[in-house]
Motif scaffolding. Structure first.
Motif, PDB file in Angstrom:
ATOM      1  N   UNK B 336      -5.844  -8.020   3.565  1.00 15.23           N
ATOM      2  CA  UNK B 336      -6.198  -6.625   3.306  1.00 15.23           C
ATOM      3  C   UNK B 336      -5.457  -5.653   4.215  1.00 15.23           C
ATOM      4  N   UNK B 337      -4.864  -6.156   5.276  1.00 15.31           N
ATOM      5  CA  UNK B 337      -4.170  -5.262   6.217  1.00 15.31           C
ATOM      6  C   UNK B 337      -3.110  -4.396   5.514  1.00 15.31           C
ATOM      7  N   UNK B 338      -2.189  -4.994   4.739  1.00 11.69           N
ATOM      8  CA  UNK B 338      -1.207  -4.120   4.061  1.00 11.69           C
ATOM      9  C   UNK B 338      -1.846  -3.207   3.008  1.00 11.69           C
ATOM     10  N   UNK B 339      -2.975  -3.627   2.465  1.00 15.40           N
ATOM     11  CA  UNK B 339      -3.662  -2.775   1.477  1.00 15.40           C
ATOM     12  C   UNK B 339      -4.211  -1.527   2.160  1.00 15.40           C
ATOM     13  N   UNK B 340      -4.815  -1.726   3.311  1.00  9.55           N
ATOM     14  CA  UNK B 340      -5.342  -0.599   4.081  1.00  9.55           C
ATOM     15  C   UNK B 340      -4.209   0.347   4.475  1.00  9.55           C
ATOM     16  N   UNK B 341      -3.106  -0.226   4.928  1.00 13.74           N
ATOM     17  CA  UNK B 341      -1.966   0.624   5.299  1.00 13.74           C
ATOM     18  C   UNK B 341      -1.468   1.422   4.098  1.00 13.74           C
ATOM     19  N   UNK B 342      -1.489   0.791   2.938  1.00 11.84           N
ATOM     20  CA  UNK B 342      -1.018   1.476   1.728  1.00 11.84           C
ATOM     21  C   UNK B 342      -1.889   2.682   1.414  1.00 11.84           C
ATOM     22  N   UNK B 343      -3.190   2.517   1.501  1.00 18.92           N
ATOM     23  CA  UNK B 343      -4.084   3.628   1.164  1.00 18.92           C
ATOM     24  C   UNK B 343      -3.913   4.773   2.160  1.00 18.92           C
ATOM     25  N   UNK B 344      -3.759   4.432   3.430  1.00 20.20           N
ATOM     26  CA  UNK B 344      -3.542   5.482   4.429  1.00 20.20           C
ATOM     27  C   UNK B 344      -2.248   6.237   4.131  1.00 20.20           C
TER      28      UNK B 344
END
Lengths: 364, 364, 364, 364
Positions: B336-344
């Protein structure tokens, strides 16, 4: 350009802290709803300053006037404009703001964003801006009750790191909440919260805390997958309030410590369809309401305006010992309860209308 | 109707968990940006399943194809369509779903909302839906780096109620984060998190946790007052992710226990303008970035899909001992780390463009 | 739910024909613009009823009050709320509406849409609703002049099938337009138009006509490809006005009769970049301004409210000889000129802000 | 950032004229609608180039693939992604574009807007962009038929200043329209139109014309007052098409010449409620459908791409005799018929969903 929110129920707010008026335009309220000023005034009165020791001494009557959209006591389906005049403005309180931005206020960011300094420092970044939200939210909440039987109740759960109030989500009412000036319905805990607020006030300081809430009576099916999940829109609505620093739905951060076998809400039969035996999901699964109560918690930081001197920097970079004058709340939580309810109502009413737009295909 | 987000940078995602493809259309990316598939693929590879013991065994190559909006290696300013084919679909895994909705999944709410049961249960309520977000977010993050020098880094901070990772917000990099398969950059803690995940896996169970993140290099002035406050849009973006149950910006819930005199971030002079001595505000004041790092934390519940039998109700209300087959993650946090970065990145890029639209008046 | 328009400059209007007030909220006006009521009042005065023989006898002062968003004569960048009280309401004029819907009015469709009959028949479908548009548009036009040197001029070109006014798009000014009460700047034609209006009035009838307009001073580059083409947003803005039945940009319907070799606008060198030798494109190519004047024409139907008896059906289906009382305009075109200019200004200002959001990539 | 349109039915298109693919994402289509590629392909085939003497020789199969949102032949309620690969690209045709912008094309405005020159000149300003619209519109039209019995039919009414086709709005069908390659259902006039097109082609020139259309079967009540009036959204949708320069609803410009007593549509009783004896309103009053057919006309300019040499200026300001190579249509109108129908369908379906969201208040 961010003072409008909602897709089918669209609310636009206006007004600065120390301007002549604040208010809102509510577009998309269904027609034929019985509505008058009293419905709105009731919630405005709950957020009004100048009511007792716990809140700001600013004395605003905050009387709402409906300018459009209602005729013969019924909504027309057209925009409902709501106006509240500001009567107790004291710009002299803000003289000190000329030299230094108030710490943890929006004075500095407003200057950097817009290139100017409003008389009141942060312009729209003010508790006064929420008058329009409360007025608009009162209409949404009223429609949710009348059309869907939905009830939204928020309360003060913690102040200044206190214990958490013990509250029954299934039964708590606004009457319970308003029974104590702290708006904490845990009668045993409320005096402790009041004492914490008064202690901070006596020290020229301020305290934060937690507001919790529940929305009961939602049918299953409200909330849109992906970007408009019910909890996503709630989070956005709540984090758009001044001073909110955290949001939880259902189990929240505590749920992150559990294993799936402990966290999952297994299904149980209900009179109509299925319910869940527990409610760690907070009434939402996959962003869609499941028919259980929607539960949430919000962290409010302590108000930034304090009487104590603060050792900070002026606009010119020089050292300043700043004392913030003005009439500020030592704790915003009691007055924030109706504001939180308003934001929840705006989100839910919009999602209810969106879900209603989906009819069965082909006449079935 | 909720798969589009953003005002000037608008992203639309598509694709079900077990359909032929997932992807996104990114509209509003400024023209002239150097871009190719590799920029996007790098983040997709970070979220890809089938990588080691900690994640789902589903083996997807997740190769992205740019269908439009890029020519000769430069963005045209037109919509960038991104396509990822799904190759390892196994609908047979979902046969059991016919009888009972999976606890804490979106099967039941999807049925109640849409009146049908997709083969995969929850349709869009799936980690696979996030492929489009990661692809789109990679473009936004790339533009933020090139045009503004902004860096977004997220990491796994806690798993299953573990200690919190100690991470320096000012210096942590994605390389640090990716050094351990848990994506926890606290080298001392990471093995403990890995053990917790593997223990849950061995038990047929799952674990949740906390992802933290920081956005460095923002100028002061991003974020719009009232409903589009920077933290409000972040909260909405993050809560729109599957499994997220809580959000904090800056001091979050802990800040709610402090007094104002302790919580306020006093100003200090910086080379350009002012900074703050502390950062309890999390880089945001009045909804507008103040030039300090934007910091946040997200609570992820444990995945609902577990191999252990669950005593639940079927669609017909009858008692069922459900075992969820399929290839699921015991813990989603590392992926989920890259997913969170994407949303930010999607939130910040949109706000950057909005702020750029405001020019000085009158030629000054 | 359709009283808000615009992406970065967002305008929300409110108010029914016979309610207590009308107005608008303008969100997204750039900060630091010199603004006071006089700028707005000037355009409101141009649309005001009760001015001479050609218009309705309704006597409204239409004084605007700025409720927010302006401080010390400068815009703050926050929502500007604009309020105009209605003082000359005569609901008794609408008594006859109880029995039959007025032909070609919105009484019947309002009833079918909302399930109710507002006292004034069509609720928001009223010329009075345009007060808020004119007030908002005056701000947009003012900003376009100050920030970009853009000038928008509309005029009455035809009435009741008259000849078309001969007007020089390159030089016509609002002063020219206002020189005659018909707002037709062709001095030779204007008396003919006036006579046509007065003849209809004498007969208890009404006349329609054509308003033409030009927007000068736009740079190349405003307008967004595909759904937000400059001419598409103009068309939507104009067709959203009561009584408008047709729109043309550039060569319009006449252009449809030409061959490409005659219609194409070949390029010619200009001091800065290229211009076109002719302007059949109407200043727009591919939905984007090309630096030439943007030209348009609008067809207005004759007002539906006429004193002559109309042989129509009542709500119960029975035959009715309806005479519409009230104070109505025999021709709306002279008063509609500032309304048309307002809508053009709202579209152009929004597109100007959107284009400004696109900066060069990578510091170039 | 303008490739998404609609409020509840939201369509996003993508793809450049000479990129690898074009397509669309349709978000908000109600669930449970029977849908497969054939429904969409039928309309795509009607707009396909390479079909006979009247159209471009570009040979594209334009086969659509549904990537998401449909399962077992039913819509899921999730985004429907539609992909059409481009196979017959010939960038060499565009070599001449390097020196001079094509007159009345978007080459120059694209350069001024984005700072770059796509290989095909105008990027998204291309008939090819409409593939995505037709695919999306086919779904909307299908839903309107199945759920509401609405039929949309457009046809070629005039070419190159010809007589106007005589067509019965109450009965004309797509079969009638497709009976002749010109898509003019007036059998007596069609050969004249064909001759005009072929004459222009023989001369290396192009012709414009008028497309008319009718939407039958709408209930009263669709369309939102003020900015989202039915005719306003139609106008925006149609003017967003390449080459459209004018729009009329109902009586259009001709109606502007009539007096009110001649123009008004008096009411007559119908089986259900009221109808109108005439239809100069074009099925819309106050922006809301009245139950009569919605009628419109669109002016298309002649295509800008002609084989004849044009005496124009190059990017450097120098004189150029430009011949536009490539495979272009001498007349776009026959192929534009399904495109016009698609845009009408997208507007109506969105308004139908919005109207459905309004339920009765108070449980009635």
């Amino acid at each position: 350009m961010s003072s409008t929110v909602g897709r089918l129920l669209r609310v636009t707010t206006f007004g600065e802290s120390h301007g002549p008026a604040v208010g809102a335009v509510v577009d998309g309220c269904p027609p034929g709803l019985a509505l008058d000023e009293a419905v709105i005034q009731a919630q405005l009165d709950r957020r009004r300053p100048g009511q007792g020791d716990l809140a700001s001494a600013r004395a605003e009557a905050d009387q709402v006037e409906i300018l459009s959209g209602v005729e013969s006591g019924l909504t027309l389906g057209t925009p409902i404009a709501l106006l509240v005049r500001s009567t107790d403005r004291r710009p002299a309180d803000y003289v000190e703001l000329a030299a230094a931005p108030r710490p943890s206020h929006a004075d500095y960011t407003t200057l950097r964003k817009y290139g100017l300094r409003p008389a009141s420092g942060g312009g729209r970044a003010s508790a006064r801006e929420t008058v329009g939200r409360v007025a608009a939210g009162a209409i949404a909440a009223h429609w949710l009750r009348v059309a869907h039987g939905v009830r939204i109740v928020a309360w003060v759960e913690q102040v200044a790191g206190s214990d958490r109030a013990v509250v029954d989500h299934a039964t708590v009412t606004s009457t319970d909440v308003d029974a104590h000036p702290t708006r904490c319905p845990d009668a045993a805990l409320a005096p402790q919260l009041e004492a914490a607020i008064l202690a901070a006030k006596a020290d020229g300081d301020s305290v934060g805390g937690v507001i919790a809430g529940v929305c009961r009576g939602l049918p299953a099916g409200w909330g849109e997958p992906v970007f408009d999940k019910l909890e996503a829109l709630l989070a956005r609505a709540f984090l758009s309030l001044p001073a909110v620093k955290g949001f939880e739905v259902g189990s929240g951060f505590a749920g992150a410590a559990l294993r799936g076998s402990r966290h999952n809400d297994v299904f149980v039969p209900r009179e109509q369809g299925l319910g869940t035996a527990t409610n760690r999901s907070g009434g939402v699964q996959g962003g869609i309401s499941n028919g259980e109560p929607v539960t949430f918690r919000l962290a409010f930081k302590p108000p930034a305006s304090i009487a104590l001197a603060q050792d900070t920097a002026g606009y010119d970079g020089g050292r300043v010992a700043l004392r913030v004058a003005g009439r500020h709340d030592p704790c915003v939580l009691p007055r924030a309860v109706p504001i939180v309810e308003a934001m929840a109502a705006l989100v839910l009413a919009d999602l209810a209308l969106i879900q209603a737009s989906r009819g069965p295909v082909g006449g079935s």
